[in-house]
Motif scaffolding. Sequence first.
Motif, PDB file in Angstrom:
ATOM      1  N   GLY A   1      48.890  40.577  40.316  1.00 18.28           N
ATOM      2  CA  GLY A   1      48.293  41.461  38.767  1.00 18.28           C
ATOM      3  C   GLY A   1      49.393  41.745  37.555  1.00 18.28           C
ATOM      4  N   ASP A   2      51.407  41.792  38.342  1.00 21.43           N
ATOM      5  CA  ASP A   2      52.103  41.748  37.553  1.00 21.43           C
ATOM      6  C   ASP A   2      51.533  40.762  36.371  1.00 21.43           C
ATOM      7  OD1 ASP A   2      52.864  44.225  38.705  1.00 21.43           O
ATOM      8  OD2 ASP A   2      54.308  43.200  39.574  1.00 21.43           O
ATOM      9  N   PRO A   3      52.493  41.373  35.212  1.00 28.76           N
ATOM     10  CA  PRO A   3      52.665  40.545  33.676  1.00 28.76           C
ATOM     11  C   PRO A   3      54.097  39.220  34.049  1.00 28.76           C
ATOM     12  CG  PRO A   3      53.403  42.620  33.680  1.00 28.76           C
ATOM     13  CD  PRO A   3      53.001  42.833  34.734  1.00 28.76           C
ATOM     14  N   ILE A   4      53.569  38.154  34.013  1.00 33.36           N
ATOM     15  CA  ILE A   4      54.644  37.083  33.672  1.00 33.36           C
ATOM     16  C   ILE A   4      54.392  36.508  32.036  1.00 33.36           C
ATOM     17  CG2 ILE A   4      54.383  34.921  34.445  1.00 33.36           C
ATOM     18  CD1 ILE A   4      54.625  36.666  36.372  1.00 33.36           C
ATOM     19  N   TYR A   5      55.219  36.170  32.206  1.00 29.08           N
ATOM     20  CA  TYR A   5      56.166  36.032  30.317  1.00 29.08           C
ATOM     21  C   TYR A   5      56.107  34.449  30.275  1.00 29.08           C
ATOM     22  CZ  TYR A   5      55.426  41.187  30.654  1.00 29.08           C
ATOM     23  OH  TYR A   5      55.051  42.616  30.994  1.00 29.08           O
ATOM     24  N   ALA A   6      56.336  34.018  29.365  1.00 29.64           N
ATOM     25  CA  ALA A   6      56.969  32.629  29.175  1.00 29.64           C
ATOM     26  C   ALA A   6      58.475  33.276  28.723  1.00 29.64           C
ATOM     27  CB  ALA A   6      56.544  32.585  27.250  1.00 29.64           C
ATOM     28  N   ALA A   7      58.962  32.016  29.347  1.00 29.81           N
ATOM     29  CA  ALA A   7      60.935  32.894  29.437  1.00 29.81           C
ATOM     30  C   ALA A   7      61.330  31.996  28.234  1.00 29.81           C
ATOM     31  CB  ALA A   7      61.250  31.633  30.457  1.00 29.81           C
ATOM     32  N   ALA A   8      60.786  30.850  27.457  1.00 28.53           N
ATOM     33  CA  ALA A   8      60.976  30.407  25.944  1.00 28.53           C
ATOM     34  C   ALA A   8      60.061  30.272  25.096  1.00 28.53           C
ATOM     35  CB  ALA A   8      61.490  29.300  26.497  1.00 28.53           C
ATOM     36  N   ASP A   9      60.094  29.501  24.003  1.00 29.20           N
ATOM     37  CA  ASP A   9      59.178  29.379  23.759  1.00 29.20           C
ATOM     38  C   ASP A   9      58.775  28.324  23.352  1.00 29.20           C
ATOM     39  OD1 ASP A   9      59.273  31.296  21.304  1.00 29.20           O
ATOM     40  OD2 ASP A   9      59.930  30.334  19.218  1.00 29.20           O
ATOM     41  N   GLY A  10      57.498  27.581  22.739  1.00 31.66           N
ATOM     42  CA  GLY A  10      57.266  26.002  23.591  1.00 31.66           C
ATOM     43  C   GLY A  10      55.753  25.924  23.995  1.00 31.66           C
ATOM     44  N   VAL A  11      55.403  24.762  24.573  1.00 32.59           N
ATOM     45  CA  VAL A  11      53.730  23.859  24.450  1.00 32.59           C
ATOM     46  C   VAL A  11      53.677  24.393  25.884  1.00 32.59           C
ATOM     47  CG1 VAL A  11      52.641  22.304  23.767  1.00 32.59           C
ATOM     48  CG2 VAL A  11      54.217  22.634  22.443  1.00 32.59           C
ATOM     49  N   VAL A  12      52.497  24.948  26.331  1.00 34.33           N
ATOM     50  CA  VAL A  12      51.771  24.938  27.370  1.00 34.33           C
ATOM     51  C   VAL A  12      50.888  23.306  28.101  1.00 34.33           C
ATOM     52  CG1 VAL A  12      50.204  25.774  29.418  1.00 34.33           C
ATOM     53  CG2 VAL A  12      51.100  26.969  27.933  1.00 34.33           C
TER      54      VAL A  12
ATOM     55  N   GLN B   1      55.736  35.830  25.521  1.00 32.80           N
ATOM     56  CA  GLN B   1      54.567  36.117  25.747  1.00 32.80           C
ATOM     57  C   GLN B   1      53.929  36.388  27.647  1.00 32.80           C
ATOM     58  OE1 GLN B   1      52.392  33.035  22.777  1.00 32.80           O
ATOM     59  NE2 GLN B   1      50.213  33.215  24.533  1.00 32.80           N
ATOM     60  N   LEU B   2      52.204  36.937  27.221  1.00 30.68           N
ATOM     61  CA  LEU B   2      52.168  37.139  28.627  1.00 30.68           C
ATOM     62  C   LEU B   2      51.178  36.040  28.740  1.00 30.68           C
ATOM     63  CD1 LEU B   2      50.776  38.888  30.114  1.00 30.68           C
ATOM     64  CD2 LEU B   2      49.243  39.171  29.774  1.00 30.68           C
ATOM     65  N   ILE B   3      51.750  34.814  29.390  1.00 30.16           N
ATOM     66  CA  ILE B   3      50.374  33.870  30.054  1.00 30.16           C
ATOM     67  C   ILE B   3      50.030  33.909  31.786  1.00 30.16           C
ATOM     68  CG2 ILE B   3      52.237  32.644  28.755  1.00 30.16           C
ATOM     69  CD1 ILE B   3      53.509  31.602  31.834  1.00 30.16           C
ATOM     70  N   GLY B   4      50.140  35.282  32.041  1.00 32.65           N
ATOM     71  CA  GLY B   4      49.701  35.566  33.092  1.00 32.65           C
ATOM     72  C   GLY B   4      49.654  36.356  34.275  1.00 32.65           C
ATOM     73  N   GLU B   5      49.227  36.059  35.540  1.00 36.66           N
ATOM     74  CA  GLU B   5      49.188  37.273  36.703  1.00 36.66           C
ATOM     75  C   GLU B   5      50.042  36.889  37.563  1.00 36.66           C
ATOM     76  OE1 GLU B   5      45.869  39.858  37.380  1.00 36.66           O
ATOM     77  OE2 GLU B   5      45.148  39.700  34.222  1.00 36.66           O
ATOM     78  N   LEU B   6      51.133  37.443  38.682  1.00 38.96           N
ATOM     79  CA  LEU B   6      51.680  37.294  39.789  1.00 38.96           C
ATOM     80  C   LEU B   6      50.276  37.056  40.505  1.00 38.96           C
ATOM     81  CD1 LEU B   6      54.997  38.814  40.427  1.00 38.96           C
ATOM     82  CD2 LEU B   6      53.306  39.008  42.412  1.00 38.96           C
ATOM     83  N   GLY B   7      50.732  36.217  41.437  1.00 38.33           N
ATOM     84  CA  GLY B   7      49.838  36.023  42.863  1.00 38.33           C
ATOM     85  C   GLY B   7      50.077  35.658  43.560  1.00 38.33           C
ATOM     86  N   ASN B   8      49.603  35.320  45.085  1.00 40.24           N
ATOM     87  CA  ASN B   8      49.451  34.968  46.199  1.00 40.24           C
ATOM     88  C   ASN B   8      49.060  33.506  46.207  1.00 40.24           C
ATOM     89  OD1 ASN B   8      50.861  34.737  48.908  1.00 40.24           O
ATOM     90  ND2 ASN B   8      49.337  36.126  49.777  1.00 40.24           N
ATOM     91  N   THR B   9      48.532  32.933  45.171  1.00 45.81           N
ATOM     92  CA  THR B   9      47.581  31.504  45.650  1.00 45.81           C
ATOM     93  C   THR B   9      49.083  30.440  45.993  1.00 45.81           C
ATOM     94  OG1 THR B   9      48.336  30.750  42.762  1.00 45.81           O
ATOM     95  CG2 THR B   9      46.156  31.988  43.808  1.00 45.81           C
ATOM     96  N   GLY B  10      48.307  29.461  47.009  1.00 44.87           N
ATOM     97  CA  GLY B  10      48.650  28.002  46.969  1.00 44.87           C
ATOM     98  C   GLY B  10      49.390  28.492  48.639  1.00 44.87           C
ATOM     99  N   ARG B  11      50.461  27.639  48.803  1.00 43.90           N
ATOM    100  CA  ARG B  11      51.554  27.982  49.512  1.00 43.90           C
ATOM    101  C   ARG B  11      52.020  28.665  49.588  1.00 43.90           C
ATOM    102  NH1 ARG B  11      55.890  25.341  52.149  1.00 43.90           N
ATOM    103  NH2 ARG B  11      55.542  24.848  54.507  1.00 43.90           N
ATOM    104  N   SER B  12      51.712  30.266  50.241  1.00 46.23           N
ATOM    105  CA  SER B  12      52.410  31.854  49.705  1.00 46.23           C
ATOM    106  C   SER B  12      52.189  32.742  50.240  1.00 46.23           C
ATOM    107  CB  SER B  12      52.646  32.002  48.619  1.00 46.23           C
ATOM    108  OG  SER B  12      53.085  33.043  48.490  1.00 46.23           O
ATOM    109  N   THR B  13      53.308  33.266  50.833  1.00 48.93           N
ATOM    110  CA  THR B  13      53.581  34.411  52.264  1.00 48.93           C
ATOM    111  C   THR B  13      52.958  35.733  51.764  1.00 48.93           C
ATOM    112  OG1 THR B  13      55.522  34.356  52.175  1.00 48.93           O
ATOM    113  CG2 THR B  13      55.210  32.686  54.176  1.00 48.93           C
ATOM    114  N   GLY B  14      52.694  35.649  50.534  1.00 49.88           N
ATOM    115  CA  GLY B  14      52.479  37.100  50.222  1.00 49.88           C
ATOM    116  C   GLY B  14      52.836  36.996  48.182  1.00 49.88           C
ATOM    117  N   PRO B  15      52.312  37.771  48.134  1.00 51.03           N
ATOM    118  CA  PRO B  15      52.528  38.386  46.044  1.00 51.03           C
ATOM    119  C   PRO B  15      53.914  37.880  45.781  1.00 51.03           C
ATOM    120  CG  PRO B  15      51.025  39.950  47.325  1.00 51.03           C
ATOM    121  CD  PRO B  15      51.832  39.537  47.876  1.00 51.03           C
ATOM    122  N   HIS B  16      54.279  36.877  44.831  1.00 48.33           N
ATOM    123  CA  HIS B  16      55.804  36.980  44.103  1.00 48.33           C
ATOM    124  C   HIS B  16      55.281  35.457  43.338  1.00 48.33           C
ATOM    125  CE1 HIS B  16      55.578  33.131  46.966  1.00 48.33           C
ATOM    126  NE2 HIS B  16      56.838  32.597  46.089  1.00 48.33           N
ATOM    127  N   LEU B  17      56.124  35.631  41.964  1.00 50.31           N
ATOM    128  CA  LEU B  17      56.345  34.290  41.584  1.00 50.31           C
ATOM    129  C   LEU B  17      57.871  33.145  41.988  1.00 50.31           C
ATOM    130  CD1 LEU B  17      55.501  33.437  38.502  1.00 50.31           C
ATOM    131  CD2 LEU B  17      57.686  34.515  38.084  1.00 50.31           C
TER     132      LEU B  17
END
Length: 329
Positions: A234-245, A288-304
């Motif tokens: 749930g930690d906020p994840i931000y766009a690292a620069a201006d751009g298009v998704v 800009q806030l683009i998402g939330e930190l999580g543990n989806t996919g091939r992951s051993t714990g919450p991280h980005l």
Amino acid sequence: MKRLSKLFTFVIIPEANQSVKRFTVSGYILVIVPSAIALLAICAAIFISLFSGSAAKLAHLQARLDLSQSGYEKSLQFKNDRIAALEADLTTLSAQADQIENKISEIAELESQLKEIVGIQSTDVHISSANNIPLSEGGQGGEEFSLMQSAEASSLANRTGQEFDLLASLMDELKPSLEATKSAILKHQQLLDITPTIWPSDNRKITSTFGVRRDPISGRSAVHNGLDIGGNRGDPIYAAADGVVTLSERTYPQGNNILIDHGRGIETRYLHLNARHVEVGDKVHKGQLIGELGNTGRSTGPHLHYEVIVNGTHVDPTPYIQEDREERE
Ligand SMILES: [Zn+2]
């Protein structure tokens, strides 16, 4: 004296048949009257002599007075002309001072814009009016305003005028230079905006670096093509620069992931998200806030899992992370 006190008798015989007339006068009268007449004559002579001399002197003085009055009037006229010329010079200087003041104002405005662009706190630039320039201390002319002082004043006015011209030309040269600096800074700023120079998260703990590592799941050596940054779900994840998704999807092994195209061949990707707040085609700004930190996919714990891709090749994101997201706000 004894003789003078005597009486003298005068006999006048007019004609033969007429009676003789006689009269008697004192001896004093006989002396005093001629003496008085003689004295009067001498006085008259002296007076006439003095008067004629004074009249000549008076005429001479009058001539000299006329001459000096004429000289004085000429001198006065000359000084009046000089004063008028100086006043004209001063008027010109005043106009030049106004022009320079305007140019300084333009430069100050440019400077202010530059400071605003680079985030420097603007300081008030005080431009003193030419009318407020204090007079120099020192001797000042009074009644005795000599011609030399006038010439010096005129020379000073000319020199000042030349200095003003020089200043104006310097400012003319300075202005395009400042304009160029402004353009360069703007370009730099635009470049900075589309370069992923900020942390994509508030948490700065790197749990796995870019490069070859032992895979945490398989245990085998593998290339890790991003940075793993720790944090909580749930930690906020931000766009690292201006751009298009360009990607916003849930896939395996990436989990919820977002790809942003920043232009010039640079992309950033954010993996294993708990939630995505942007869609494909969205324009995003740096920070800009683009998402939330999580543990989806091939992951051993919450991280980005954070990737920087340059011209299709994954590179180490570490050198790009130069500033804190908060510092930009
Ligand atoms: Zn990773």
